[in-house]
Motif scaffolding. Sequence first.
Motif, short mmCIF file in Angstrom:
data_model
loop_
_atom_site.label_atom_id
_atom_site.label_comp_id
_atom_site.label_asym_id
_atom_site.label_seq_id
_atom_site.Cartn_x
_atom_site.Cartn_y
_atom_site.Cartn_z
N VAL A 150 0.86 -1.19 0.00
CA VAL A 150 0.00 0.00 0.00
C VAL A 150 0.90 1.24 0.00
CG1 VAL A 150 -1.92 -1.08 1.25
CG2 VAL A 150 -0.12 0.09 2.52
N ALA A 151 0.29 2.37 -0.29
CA ALA A 151 0.99 3.65 -0.14
C ALA A 151 0.87 4.09 1.33
CB ALA A 151 0.37 4.70 -1.05
N VAL A 152 1.95 4.67 1.86
CA VAL A 152 1.95 5.14 3.26
C VAL A 152 2.50 6.56 3.29
CG1 VAL A 152 2.80 4.73 5.61
CG2 VAL A 152 2.36 2.78 4.08
N ILE A 153 1.75 7.47 3.91
CA ILE A 153 2.24 8.85 4.06
C ILE A 153 2.02 9.31 5.49
CG2 ILE A 153 1.76 9.38 1.64
CD1 ILE A 153 -0.51 11.12 2.53
N ALA A 154 2.79 10.33 5.91
CA ALA A 154 2.71 10.81 7.29
C ALA A 154 2.83 12.33 7.33
CB ALA A 154 3.83 10.19 8.13
N PRO A 155 1.87 13.02 7.95
CA PRO A 155 1.99 14.47 8.14
C PRO A 155 3.04 14.79 9.19
CG PRO A 155 0.02 13.65 9.24
CD PRO A 155 0.62 12.49 8.52
N ARG A 156 3.56 16.04 9.17
CA ARG A 156 4.64 16.40 10.07
C ARG A 156 4.23 17.38 11.17
NH1 ARG A 156 8.33 20.09 5.92
NH2 ARG A 156 7.22 22.06 6.24
N SER A 157 3.06 18.01 11.04
CA SER A 157 2.61 18.98 12.04
C SER A 157 1.09 19.00 12.04
CB SER A 157 3.15 20.37 11.71
OG SER A 157 2.52 20.87 10.55
N PRO A 158 0.45 19.62 13.06
CA PRO A 158 -1.02 19.63 13.06
C PRO A 158 -1.62 20.22 11.79
CG PRO A 158 -0.21 20.23 15.24
CD PRO A 158 1.00 20.12 14.34
N SER A 159 -1.12 21.37 11.32
CA SER A 159 -1.72 21.97 10.12
C SER A 159 -1.38 21.17 8.86
CB SER A 159 -1.27 23.43 9.96
OG SER A 159 0.12 23.52 9.78
N ASP A 160 -0.25 20.47 8.86
CA ASP A 160 0.15 19.66 7.71
C ASP A 160 -0.79 18.46 7.51
OD1 ASP A 160 2.02 19.11 5.53
OD2 ASP A 160 2.76 17.45 6.74
N CYS A 161 -1.57 18.12 8.53
CA CYS A 161 -2.55 17.02 8.39
C CYS A 161 -3.55 17.33 7.27
CB CYS A 161 -3.29 16.79 9.70
SG CYS A 161 -2.27 16.04 10.99
#
Length: 615
Positions: free
Chosen positions: A369-380
């Motif tokens: 699958v593709a996996v991604i991760a935000p880095r900060s609250p607003s980046d979500c």
Amino acid sequence: MTKQLRQLDRVVIRFAGDSGDGMQLTGDRFTSETAQFGNDLSTLPNFPAEIRAPAGTLPGVSSFQVHFADYDILTPGDAPHVLVAMNPAALKANVGDLVPGAEIIVNTDEFTPRALTKVGYAANPLEDGSLEKFSVHPVPLTSLTVKALAGQSVPKKDAERAKNMFALGLLSWLYHRPTESTLAFLQRKFAARPELAAANITAFQAGWSFGETTEDFAVQYEVKPAAMPKGDYRNITGNVALAYGLVAAGVRSGLPVFLGAYPITPASDILHELSKHKKFGVTTIQAEDEIAAIGLALGASYGGAIGVTSTSGPGVALKGETISLAIALELPLIVVDVQRAGPSTGMPTKTEQADLNMALFGRHGEAPVAVIAPRSPSDCFDAALEAARIALTYRTPVLLLSDGYLANGSEPWLLPSVEDLPDLRVEFASEPNTPDGKFLPYLRDPETLARPWAIPGTPGLEHRIGGIEKADQTGDISYDPDNHELMVRTRQAKIDGIAVPDVEVEDPSGAARVLVLGWGSTYGPIGAACRALRARDLDIAQAHLRHLSPLPANLGEVLARYDRVVIPEMNLGQLAHVIRARYLVDAVGYNRVRGLPFTSHELEAELERVLDDHH
């Protein structure tokens, strides 16, 4: 009496008390005032998992930390400059984190012999000299609040409960915060009970007046607004930003958004927020369990919607079989994992990033699958849009790895222009796709390897559906060995071929020999630590991964440029294992699993050790 006004560039304040003392609300209101004033800010709520933890005990302490400044900041702060302690437990649980000289505002009414004994104080710390390295302000918050509300028609118990608003008023005076938004908020919150609205507003104003008139606070502080790009800002938490990102994905794709979710800490607010946005074509269903929730979401995707399910680690474990089904069916699906401390129930209100292995490998068979991760609250917000882009373009499940720190933490968010958001429109299959008038459901787009998305019931596009291995192109049931190998390799090639941006490196001097590689919520502490080292003329480079599957195409070349790669993670080294295996790089892990974000100071010290060893 004339009071001195002193300028500061930044302040870290922590409100702490029993989980029934309203510390999260108090911190939230102070944060809103601070956002309205125009400071940059970052917050760290920290609370027990129990709905009403035992009063006056160390495990029952709830706290809310806010860091605000007149410049761009990256973390909620390592150590508070100010502690508001509502009882002995709050003092004992937090005093060890304070900087020397910190101010402690303490509710003396709660420092009774019984309360002191309950948390193991042999003597009253306000009287035994143990706090002499701090500036202590003893304030009888409870009795002052009750006194201020003497003429009001509220029972004594409700009057005592308003002490958090008295404390908020005092801190709002002390740090020059605007008060209009809090007064309006209290009117709204207690609209059904005007007597409680009046009591809380009076307590808030009494706290402000106490700061103005008492001799104990001779100095008022001001932190000027931060210089930020022009535009409209709002304070936003990661969960709300993620929900808005999903709404935006629906608008930009023209598709309905469907969320199937089972309530679970710390992801439930995504369900709560999305349920408010029916006018944008969002449907939410609170399912009976995690398996039903993802089944509903996958069914919605089959029907032509953006299917989403939100959960935490324990829920992803339950959803594994249906994620595998979505991989075989090759349908878009977004699985949001707001990670928390595990295993099992673990520490449900504490943060961790230990689900990476499960996201990458936690299914049966070859199931990429593709996996991604935000880095900060607003980046979500942006991460949710990116998850939708990948899911819709490549017809694949996408795992989005947020965590408790991002979910509940907040920061200012610059409202984007809708026109600047990505165009996510998709074309559904509408007619047969072969010269002889047949519809082949697994005939692929040569560029993306995505199969056609056919809405059930479209005339002429009838096709077989199910979890048994598909024959290439026709989608019929197939046990043919060569076909199985072809399908397994094709599904992997589709994920490997997802277009993701190159990883960017921050290396201002260009002379760094050590690279710090991070992912997810470690971005803030890593960035703050690297800034501090560079301020001392130490060369260090930083890179941060949003895409964890597939990894950026230039990552191998970036890693090869540096003599040493350090990977800080809130786990035991899961990304480090992947990097070592994939690129044969001798990556060094820096691992903490305490249920709390890293502090930038501990990371700075560790990175300095690596730099020293390297020289």
